[in-house]
Each structure stands twice: as structure tokens, then as C-alpha cells.
Write a protein that holds these residues in place. Structure first.
Motif, PDB file in Angstrom:
ATOM      1  N   GLN A 382       8.788  17.757 -17.237  1.00  0.00           N
ATOM      2  CA  GLN A 382       8.714  18.304 -15.873  1.00  0.00           C
ATOM      3  C   GLN A 382       8.766  17.162 -14.850  1.00  0.00           C
ATOM      4  O   GLN A 382       9.498  17.234 -13.853  1.00  0.00           O
ATOM      5  CB  GLN A 382       7.419  19.098 -15.697  1.00  0.00           C
ATOM      6  CG  GLN A 382       7.288  19.700 -14.304  1.00  0.00           C
ATOM      7  CD  GLN A 382       5.899  20.237 -14.011  1.00  0.00           C
ATOM      8  OE1 GLN A 382       5.063  20.321 -14.912  1.00  0.00           O
ATOM      9  NE2 GLN A 382       5.641  20.597 -12.766  1.00  0.00           N
ATOM     10  N   PHE A 387      13.960  20.455 -16.318  1.00  0.00           N
ATOM     11  CA  PHE A 387      13.324  21.767 -16.455  1.00  0.00           C
ATOM     12  C   PHE A 387      13.888  22.575 -17.628  1.00  0.00           C
ATOM     13  O   PHE A 387      13.149  23.274 -18.316  1.00  0.00           O
ATOM     14  CB  PHE A 387      13.457  22.562 -15.146  1.00  0.00           C
ATOM     15  CG  PHE A 387      12.741  21.914 -13.991  1.00  0.00           C
ATOM     16  CD1 PHE A 387      11.386  21.642 -14.062  1.00  0.00           C
ATOM     17  CD2 PHE A 387      13.432  21.555 -12.845  1.00  0.00           C
ATOM     18  CE1 PHE A 387      10.718  21.032 -13.013  1.00  0.00           C
ATOM     19  CE2 PHE A 387      12.782  20.942 -11.776  1.00  0.00           C
ATOM     20  CZ  PHE A 387      11.414  20.671 -11.871  1.00  0.00           C
ATOM     21  N   ALA A 390      12.364  21.248 -20.644  1.00  0.00           N
ATOM     22  CA  ALA A 390      10.938  21.613 -20.647  1.00  0.00           C
ATOM     23  C   ALA A 390      10.756  23.048 -21.121  1.00  0.00           C
ATOM     24  O   ALA A 390       9.831  23.355 -21.885  1.00  0.00           O
ATOM     25  CB  ALA A 390      10.352  21.432 -19.249  1.00  0.00           C
ATOM     26  N   ARG A 410       2.829  27.336 -18.110  1.00  0.00           N
ATOM     27  CA  ARG A 410       3.921  26.380 -17.890  1.00  0.00           C
ATOM     28  C   ARG A 410       5.279  27.075 -17.903  1.00  0.00           C
ATOM     29  O   ARG A 410       6.139  26.821 -17.049  1.00  0.00           O
ATOM     30  CB  ARG A 410       3.860  25.266 -18.954  1.00  0.00           C
ATOM     31  CG  ARG A 410       2.791  24.210 -18.642  1.00  0.00           C
ATOM     32  CD  ARG A 410       2.528  23.310 -19.845  1.00  0.00           C
ATOM     33  NE  ARG A 410       1.676  22.180 -19.508  1.00  0.00           N
ATOM     34  CZ  ARG A 410       0.347  22.238 -19.401  1.00  0.00           C
ATOM     35  NH1 ARG A 410      -0.275  23.410 -19.589  1.00  0.00           N
ATOM     36  NH2 ARG A 410      -0.351  21.158 -19.101  1.00  0.00           N
ATOM     37  N   PHE A 414       8.035  27.136 -14.904  1.00  0.00           N
ATOM     38  CA  PHE A 414       9.412  26.651 -15.056  1.00  0.00           C
ATOM     39  C   PHE A 414      10.429  27.731 -14.677  1.00  0.00           C
ATOM     40  O   PHE A 414      11.416  27.460 -13.983  1.00  0.00           O
ATOM     41  CB  PHE A 414       9.675  26.162 -16.488  1.00  0.00           C
ATOM     42  CG  PHE A 414       8.929  24.901 -16.846  1.00  0.00           C
ATOM     43  CD1 PHE A 414       8.945  23.803 -15.992  1.00  0.00           C
ATOM     44  CD2 PHE A 414       8.207  24.811 -18.036  1.00  0.00           C
ATOM     45  CE1 PHE A 414       8.258  22.645 -16.326  1.00  0.00           C
ATOM     46  CE2 PHE A 414       7.519  23.661 -18.362  1.00  0.00           C
ATOM     47  CZ  PHE A 414       7.540  22.568 -17.513  1.00  0.00           C
TER      48      PHE A 414
END
Length: 464
Positions: A382, A387, A390, A410, A414
Motif C-alpha cells: 500500500q 494497490f 496489495a 484492508r 483497497f
């Protein structure tokens, strides 16, 4: 120091036999001498010489039951079970009360995994044998094979009733108690055993181990110390005592015990490492570092040594030195997940985020299964603005932690960052369901997502 008469005779028999092999002269030996010679070579792992001695023995004493039983033992060892069984049946017809016949028959049934029948035969052997301890031991081993630990324990204890000095039986009794999770009962048994045999260093050592397992470190130390009083060269007791003293924060005494193991034998990497740890606890940083360096010099493959040095420098916030040592460790073993995780955290502390990302990725690749490692990796991705990676990493983490709110928050963040409101809503709802109290994680990790009306609406809805 003079050898006793029996030992002199035994050595003479061996010398005479080996001389006969070299010169091709034939000497006469009685059958018992041949048995001792054969068993000597078997103990030494010299099967060919044992077979030669057996052949010569049977030529000189073709009717010797003792030699034939040794032959049976060798046949069983070579897995020639049917021939051995046929011979035993012939011997049984001649000597139906010879306990060794029952023992060897039991051995054959044991090799065939028929341990119940083996026990029956060994119980028959008990009726005729003078060596009760040996047979009880064998019965105990058969029950171990059957995973009947209570019966095994009972027979090993019977063995010790007959022969209190039988160390293997003592170890086996304690093993049975431990396997059955009866540590307190094992200690009580050892107390009664020690009353009968107070100078058994093995019993005191085992008692110490059991106290250590129960976290009664004071009594563990007392037991280990008795073991070392009885045997001043009992390396294992000194080592275990060091561990117990460490638990009691008696670091100087722990160092003395670890040092004693080094004095008794060559230095072991474990002892050197523990001495280093004790010095660090005492604030002797230079000494601690000296012993950590000795540890990795003694055994470069011991990861705990490299980890100790690396962590030492991390605690000092000397990240350059820490990185130097973790790189040395990785040069030796580049598939060690503990090294890679440290490589990652050190690089992160030094603001080298791409290297940190590599470290966390490698740690996971080589088997790190800790949640925090996944989270560190995701957070680094991140920070690097990756992204999509991630998200993929977070989804991969859900395979190992399917109901983990920290991953769900999380993922929600995202997806909202990527303008995928549907998936963001799905994962945020999951996270709120799993752990509403920590919903401020969104604010901490994704301040811009926190301000989105849809996000606030979902939080309020869940709160109601």
C-alpha cells in the motif's frame, strides 16, 4: 588396573579366535566361548565375522542349543523368519522349558506385527527365566508397539522392581508417564524410586525434567543439582540446570552451568548461544556479542545464532550492523523465512521499502504462516502504491485466515481506493460483522476512504 579373571578369559578367547582366522589353524573352543565371540562381533556390527564364528562353532558343537539359538537370532535379524521358526520348533521339542526359545518366538511374532502373540510368548518365558528384568522389558516394548502405554508402564516398573539399575527401563517408565500426560504422577513415582536408589543420577535428572515441564523451576534446579553432585560430568544435567536457572533469572549461575558443559566437552553452539543470552540479560553487551559471534563460528548453520546477533543490533537500533549480519545469514541459507522476515523489518526501519517488500514476500514464500507477516507485506505494498498487488496479496492471505477482520478491513479500503464500491461494500460489511470495535482501522489505514459517505453509512447501519 588388573582385569578380572572372566574378562581375561574373554579377551584370550577373542585373540585365540582371531589368530585362528589369520593362520588357518583350528583351535578348540567350548560352546559358551563361541557364543560370546559371536555376540561380540554382532555388537561390533561385524556380521561376517559373527557368521564365521557361528559356522565354526556349529562344526565343533553341532548339538549346542545355545549356538542354535544364536543362529536363530541371526536369522531373525536377516528376516529369514520361516527358517528361524522351523528351528525353534525343533529346539522346543528338545527343551520345552528353555526361556530363550519363547523369547525368540516372540521376536518373530513381533517382526510380523503380531504383538499380542509376542506378549503371550514372553509371559510364558517369565515362568522359566532367571532374567525376569529382561523379559519384563521386552513385554513393555511390545505394549509400546501396541500403543498401550499403561500396560507398557506397568511392565517397565516390574522390570525396575527386579533390577533397579536398569536405566533403559527407567527412561521408558518416564516416557510412558509423559506420553499419558501424567507428569505429577511421574514425579511421585521417581520419589519412591529415589528412596530405593538415591544415587541414581538418571532418576534425579528425569525428575528435574518433569519439574521443568510443570514450570516448577525451583524444584527442577534442586533435582538437576543432585544429578550433578552424583555425576560431576553429567553434561545433560548441567545444560538443563542452566535452562531452569535462566527461567529463575539467576543468570550468573546459568552461565556457570553452561560453561561447565563446555569444559566437559567441546563447545556446543547451543551452550554458547545461551551464555550470550544470559550476558545480554545482565547488561553485559560486549560479552553477549562475543558469545553470539562464537555461536555462529561454531555452527554457521544454526539460525538461532544469526538471529541472536541480528536482534541484538536491532535492539540497539544499529540497523546497518543488523542488516550486515542478516545478509551474511542469507548468504548461507537464502530459504530461511526467519532471516527474510528480519531482512524485511530492518529495511523497513531504514525506509528501504522495496527491499522490505521483497523480504516479506520471500518470508511468506518460504513458509512463514504468521498473520503479522502478511499484514506487514500488504501495508508495504500500500505504501508503495501497488494497490492491485496489495489486493491480490490480501486475497491470498484470506485462504489462510478466512475470518480475519484485519484483512477484510484492508480489502475494503483497497477496493474503495480502486473505486470498486460493490467489492468494497462486501468486504467492509464482512469486517464490521467480524469485529465492529476495530472499525477505526479504516480511518488509520485509509483516511480518504474513511470520509466516503457510503463507508460512514455502512458503519452507522452496523452500529444500529
Amino acid at each position: 588396573m588388573h582385569l578380572d579373571h572372566d574378562e581375561e578369559d574373554y579377551n584370550l578367547s577373542l585373540s585365540k579366535f582371531e589368530s585362528m582366522l589369520k593362520t588357518n589353524k583350528v583351535f578348540f573352543f567350548d560352546s559358551e566361548e563361541f557364543e560370546e565371540i559371536i555376540l561380540h562381533y554382532l555388537d561390533m556390527g561385524k556380521a561376517n565375522l559373527a557368521k564365521k564364528a557361528l559356522k565354526l562353532g556349529l562344526e565343533q558343537h553341532p548339538k549346542s542349543t545355545g549356538l542354535k539359538l544364536v543362529q536363530v537370532e541371526m536369522l531373525v535379524y536377516d528376516d529369514k523368519l520361516e527358517i528361524a521358526e522351523k528351528m525353534l520348533n525343533e529346539l522346543y521339542a528338545i527343551e520345552p522349558t528353555n526361556e530363550e526359545i519363547f523369547i525368540q518366538k516372540a521376536n518373530i511374532y513381533s517382526k510380523r506385527d503380531n504383538h499380542v502373540k509376542a506378549v503371550e510368548l514372553l509371559q510364558e518365558a517369565l515362568k522359566y527365566t532367571e532374567d525376569l528384568a529382561d523379559v519384563y522389558n521386552l513385554i513393555g516394548m511390545e505394549y509400546l508397539f501396541m500403543d498401550n502405554l499403561e500396560k507398557a508402564k506397568e511392565n517397565f516398573k516390574s522390570c525396575l522392581e527386579v533390577d533397579i539399575e536398569d536405566q533403559s527401563a527407567l527412561y521408558n517408565v518416564v516416557y510412558c508417564y509423559e506420553f499419558l500426560d501424567q507428569n505429577a504422577e511421574a514425579i511421585e513415582y521417581l520419589k519412591t524410586y529415589i528412596d530405593r536408589n538415591p544415587y541414581s543420577e538418571i532418576a534425579w535428572h528425569q525428575k528435574g525434567r518433569l519439574y521443568y515441564g510443570l514450570k516448577d523451576y525451583v524444584n527442577a534446579v534442586r533435582a538437576f543439582e543432585y544429578a550433578t553432585y552424583i555425576d560431576e560430568e553429567f553434561m545433560g544435567a548441567f545444560m538443563e540446570n542452566g535452562k531452569a536457572l535462566e527461567r529463575l533469572k539467576r543468570y550468573e549461575e546459568a552461565i556457570e552451568n553452561y560453561q561447565r558443559t563446555i569444559d566437559l566437552n567441546d563447545p556446543t553452539s547451543y551452550a554458547l548461544l545461551r551464555i550470550g543470552k544470559c550476558h545480554e540479560k545482565l547488561g553485559n553487551k560486549a560479552e553477549a556479542l562475543k558469545y553470539f559471534n562464537k555461536t555462529v563460528h561454531e555452527d554457521p548453520l544454526l539460525d538461532k545464532g544469526w538471529i541472536a546477533i541480528t536482534d541484538f543490533y536491532v535492539r540497539q537500533k544499529n540497523y546497518q550492523k543488523a542488516l550486515f549480519y542478516v545478509n551474511k545469514a542469507l548468504a548461507i541459507d537464502d530459504q530461511n523465512r526467519a532471516y527474510w522476515k528480519r531482512f524485511a523489518t530492518i529495511n523497513e526501519a531504514m525506509n528501504f521499502y522495496e527491499e522490505a517488500e521483497l523480504g516479506f514476500r520471500k518470508a511468506i514464500e518460504f513458509g512463514d504462516d504468521h498473520l503479522d507477516t502478511w499484514l506487514f507485506w500488504v501495508d508495504i505494498l500500500q505504501f508503495l502504491g501497488e494497490f492491485d498487488s496489495a489486493v491480490m496479496t490480501s486475497l491470498q492471505a484470506t485462504e489462510f485466515f478466512p475470518e480475519e477482520y484485519q484483512i477484510e478491513y484492508r480489502l475494503a479500503g483497497f477496493y474503495f481506493m480502486l473505486n470498486d464500491t460493490e467489492k468494497g461494500t462486501f468486504h467492509l460489511s464482512n469486517a464490521l460483522r467480524l469485529n465492529f470495535n476495530n472499525h477505526t482501522l479504516i480511518e488509520e489505514l485509509f483516511p480518504t476512504v474513511w470520509t466516503i459517505k457510503k463507508v460512514q453509512s455502512l458503519i452507522k447501519k452496523h452500529y444500529k
